[in-house]
Design a protein around this motif. Structure first.
Motif, PDB file in Angstrom:
ATOM      1  N   ARG A 219      27.786  76.457  99.712  1.00 50.90           N
ATOM      2  CA  ARG A 219      27.487  75.432 100.281  1.00 50.90           C
ATOM      3  C   ARG A 219      26.728  74.447 100.537  1.00 50.90           C
ATOM      4  NH1 ARG A 219      29.267  75.146 106.261  1.00 50.90           N
ATOM      5  NH2 ARG A 219      29.648  76.539 106.451  1.00 50.90           N
ATOM      6  N   PRO A 220      27.105  73.212 100.935  1.00 49.87           N
ATOM      7  CA  PRO A 220      25.683  72.264 100.936  1.00 49.87           C
ATOM      8  C   PRO A 220      25.797  72.443 102.671  1.00 49.87           C
ATOM      9  CG  PRO A 220      27.346  70.721 100.179  1.00 49.87           C
ATOM     10  CD  PRO A 220      27.730  72.380 100.116  1.00 49.87           C
TER      11      PRO A 220
ATOM     12  N   GLN B 232      20.858  74.586  96.658  1.00 48.57           N
ATOM     13  CA  GLN B 232      22.162  74.169  96.560  1.00 48.57           C
ATOM     14  C   GLN B 232      21.244  72.958  97.858  1.00 48.57           C
ATOM     15  OE1 GLN B 232      25.643  73.168  97.025  1.00 48.57           O
ATOM     16  NE2 GLN B 232      25.723  75.607  97.502  1.00 48.57           N
TER      17      GLN B 232
END
Length: 169
Positions: A31-32, A62
């Motif tokens: 995820r970020p 990412q």
């Protein structure tokens, strides 16, 4: 040693479950990533962070999101990272006052040495001492001599408490 068939079956089943979960774990980063910059937008630390963030994101596959959290010589933003889960998804772009805040302020809400793990040196800065061109001092010894002749009459500017300019002065 003898093992019962049910014990062997249980051990084998446990192995399969554990190895399946290990293989199913998402590769980092899934995820970020949040990069906290503990200063306002537009300063040197912010600019460097904004240059690095997309390149870091490209290399990790990412997005790296810059999140400015200014205040208290970087303590506000640093405290967010100190309290974040230690999972690599919250990074801190620090500036020179970060390591000395523990010595300058009484109530720093984290232990600088224990709360953070350095990743890499991103940049190096060199302090520069300048004066107005009309000021009579043309060297550091001349500036010191004038300051001694006029105690308390000279002013200096810095970006804030704990900054290189503040501590140097």
């Amino acid at each position: 040693m003898k093992f019962s068939s049910s014990a062997l079956l249980a051990a084998g089943l446990a192995f399969c479950v554990l190895s399946q979960n290990a293989g199913a774990a998402d590769a980092f980063p899934a995820r970020p990533i949040r990069m906290i910059i503990p200063s306002g937008a537009g300063g040197v630390t912010d600019i460097i962070g904004r240059v690095i963030a997309p390149r870091l994101g490209d290399s990790l596959g990412q997005q790296v999101v810059v999140d400015n959290r200014p205040g208290a010589s970087g303590i506000v933003g640093s405290n967010i990272v100190a309290k974040a889960a230690p999972d690599g998804y919250t990074l801190l772009m620090v500036f020179p006052s970060h390591p000395v805040n523990q010595s300058l302020y009484r109530d720093v809400p984290y232990d600088t040495v224990k709360a953070f793990a350095p990743i890499t040196l991103v940049s190096a800065v060199s302090p520069v001492l300048i004066v107005n061109s009309q000021f009579p001092a043309k060297s550091v010894p001349e500036l010191i001599a004038i300051a001694k002749e006029k105690p308390g009459q000279l002013n200096h500017g810095s970006v804030g408490s704990g900054s290189m300019g503040h501590l140097g002065a």
